[in-house]
Design a protein around this motif. Structure first.
Motif, PDB file in Angstrom:
ATOM      1  N   ARG A  96       0.836  -1.207   0.000  1.00 21.82           N
ATOM      2  CA  ARG A  96       0.000   0.000   0.000  1.00 21.82           C
ATOM      3  C   ARG A  96       0.868   1.254   0.000  1.00 21.82           C
ATOM      4  N   GLN A  97       1.917   1.279   0.834  1.00 19.47           N
ATOM      5  CA  GLN A  97       2.768   2.462   0.895  1.00 19.47           C
ATOM      6  C   GLN A  97       3.594   2.616  -0.374  1.00 19.47           C
ATOM      7  N   VAL A  98       4.056   1.512  -0.949  1.00 19.05           N
ATOM      8  CA  VAL A  98       4.768   1.586  -2.228  1.00 19.05           C
ATOM      9  C   VAL A  98       3.872   2.216  -3.283  1.00 19.05           C
ATOM     10  N   ARG A  99       2.614   1.799  -3.329  1.00 18.02           N
ATOM     11  CA  ARG A  99       1.687   2.350  -4.326  1.00 18.02           C
ATOM     12  C   ARG A  99       1.446   3.841  -4.105  1.00 18.02           C
ATOM     13  N   ARG A 100       1.417   4.272  -2.872  1.00 15.87           N
ATOM     14  CA  ARG A 100       1.267   5.708  -2.588  1.00 15.87           C
ATOM     15  C   ARG A 100       2.468   6.479  -3.141  1.00 15.87           C
ATOM     16  N   GLU A 137       5.534   9.934   6.710  1.00  9.92           N
ATOM     17  CA  GLU A 137       6.230   8.650   6.568  1.00  9.92           C
ATOM     18  C   GLU A 137       7.527   8.819   5.784  1.00  9.92           C
ATOM     19  N   ARG A 138       7.493   9.572   4.693  1.00  9.75           N
ATOM     20  CA  ARG A 138       8.693   9.762   3.868  1.00  9.75           C
ATOM     21  C   ARG A 138       9.805  10.435   4.658  1.00  9.75           C
ATOM     22  N   LYS A 354       9.645   9.676  -6.909  1.00  9.79           N
ATOM     23  CA  LYS A 354       8.863   8.459  -6.662  1.00  9.79           C
ATOM     24  C   LYS A 354       9.781   7.255  -6.434  1.00  9.79           C
ATOM     25  N   VAL A 355      10.761   7.083  -7.315  1.00  5.27           N
ATOM     26  CA  VAL A 355      11.665   5.933  -7.223  1.00  5.27           C
ATOM     27  C   VAL A 355      12.480   5.993  -5.941  1.00  5.27           C
ATOM     28  N   VAL A 356      13.051   7.150  -5.627  1.00  4.65           N
ATOM     29  CA  VAL A 356      13.876   7.280  -4.428  1.00  4.65           C
ATOM     30  C   VAL A 356      13.052   7.020  -3.169  1.00  4.65           C
ATOM     31  N   SER A 357      11.829   7.554  -3.103  1.00  2.00           N
ATOM     32  CA  SER A 357      10.980   7.315  -1.938  1.00  2.00           C
ATOM     33  C   SER A 357      10.673   5.833  -1.785  1.00  2.00           C
ATOM     34  N   SER A 358      10.394   5.148  -2.896  1.00  2.00           N
ATOM     35  CA  SER A 358      10.091   3.714  -2.846  1.00  2.00           C
ATOM     36  C   SER A 358      11.305   2.909  -2.403  1.00  2.00           C
ATOM     37  N   LEU A 359      12.484   3.268  -2.888  1.00  2.00           N
ATOM     38  CA  LEU A 359      13.703   2.543  -2.495  1.00  2.00           C
ATOM     39  C   LEU A 359      14.015   2.753  -1.011  1.00  2.00           C
ATOM     40  N   LEU A 360      13.779   3.963  -0.511  1.00  2.00           N
ATOM     41  CA  LEU A 360      13.965   4.204   0.918  1.00  2.00           C
ATOM     42  C   LEU A 360      13.008   3.346   1.743  1.00  2.00           C
TER      43      LEU A 360
END
Length: 383
Positions: A96-100, A137-138, A354-360
């Protein structure tokens, strides 16, 4: 090595003129990026690429279809859509958080929004609800990206795209620097690392085997992994592992010494733009099947359930995320591949955020989810 001489584009020269911290941070990240040598022309190929080409050419006329082979393994590999209702409970919150983040929500520092919208007027995703605040969260996952860092990644990705670069060049100029930069930003920078593994090979003991019909599938290599830095628990367990002939102790499913004592948590395969997405996913599937074979051996009876493993797949500038899980179906173990979520296109600023937030977020999962599971099975195995 990634060039360090490129200067920011003119429209950014004044944005961070007095802020040397992001510049120094990105310089450090570039030093950590993989060095593929000087020859990155379209005609050159990485060692992993050559080995893949040789294998595929030698077997193309006589092999059964790849999907049929994957379904015929001793632990069959099956694909499912990433529907929240069919996921293990512990995985739903992560997805869910990845999709956000992949949708852009809370990926851009609040103080950068105005500057980004004025500078990148064509990137309409930046005009959406993308900002995050210090209590989001980020913000808890790691430091902010700077505009200079975003501009560098976009410029490198566009350059590779315009030159129609090969996989090795994308790894050297774009993917490696992104992973290194994320490692510097993360609040788990001292606990989780990443590295290039294009020279790694699968340990033959863990290669997926086709039951009673054929020998194990050839060892499919991938490009990058995230791993756990060893804790005291992991260090003690490493010394108790059985000795692998001509290799030594190893937590992983590979014969790759540099990270033998660093358990792999997340795997990543890269492809050049317009090439081999199906092949790339199949390589990831074979790789993660071997990974799960190894984790199952280490866990023995010490874990009721194996972890839900993230898998990254890039095609040129576009990053995607899949997940792998092994579960029982009747008396058999089946590997399920769930996918996919498109994380972003790093030729655009919004895509970089988006990518950096998902990788974190994935690094956070590795530290707070995968590490406790792995240390628990280490402790159980030693008991």
């Amino acid at each position: 090595m990634v060039s360090t001489s490129a200067k920011p584009e003119n429209h950014q020269d004044g944005l961070l003129a007095d802020d040397t911290t992001p510049k120094a941070r990105f310089a450090a990240a570039k030093r950590l990026a993989p060095d593929f040598g000087e020859n990155t022309s379209q005609g050159s190929e990485s060692p992993s690429k050559r080995s893949r080409s040789t294998t595929s050419q030698g077997s193309r006329t006589s092999s059964p279809s790849k999907p049929n082979i994957l379904r015929s393994l001793q632990h069959p590999i099956r694909n499912k859509s990433l529907d929240g209702t069919n996921l293990p409970n512990h995985a739903r919150q992560l997805v869910r958080q990845v999709r956000r983040f992949a949708s852009g929500f809370e990926t851009v520092p609040q103080e950068l929004r105005v500057s980004l919208e004025e500078t990148y007027t064509e990137d309409l995703d930046l005009a959406q609800n993308v900002v995050y605040t210090p209590d989001s969260e980020r913000a808890r996952l790691g430091d902010d990206l700077a505009i200079r860092e975003v501009a560098y990644i976009c410029r490198q990705a566009r350059g590779c795209q315009q030159r129609n670069e090969n996989e090795a060049a994308w790894n050297s100029h774009v993917h490696g620097p992104i992973l290194s930069l994320v490692g510097e930003l993360s609040c788990h920078r001292s606990e989780i690392g990443s590295t290039n593994v294009t020279t790694a090979r699968l340990n033959p003991r863990f290669k997926p085997a086709v039951e009673l019909i054929q020998p194990p599938l050839s060892g499919k290599v991938i490009d990058f992994v995230f791993f756990l830095e060893p804790s005291d628990v992991i260090e003690r367990a490493f010394g108790d592992l059985p000795w692998e002939t001509n290799h030594g102790h190893d937590f992983n499913h590979t014969l790759y010494g540099p990270i033998a004592n660093r358990p792999i948590a997340i795997s990543m395969e890269t492809k050049r733009e317009g090439e081999g997405q199906t092949t790339g996913q199949a390589q990831l599937e074979i790789w993660v099947a071997a990974h799960l074979n190894r984790l199952q051996e280490i866990a023995c009876d010490g874990a009721k359930e194996l972890p839900f493993l993230p898998l990254l797949l890039t095609q040129g500038p576009v990053w995607s995320l899949l997940f792998a899980h092994r579960q029982r179906e009747g008396q058999a173990w089946v590997t399920i591949i769930y996918g996919k979520v498109t994380l972003g296109d790093v030729t655009t600023p919004s895509g970089v955020f988006k990518v950096v937030s998902s990788l974190l977020l994935l690094m956070h999962w590795a530290q707070t989810d995968f590490r406790p599971w792995f240390e628990r099975i280490c402790t159980a195995s030693a008991a």
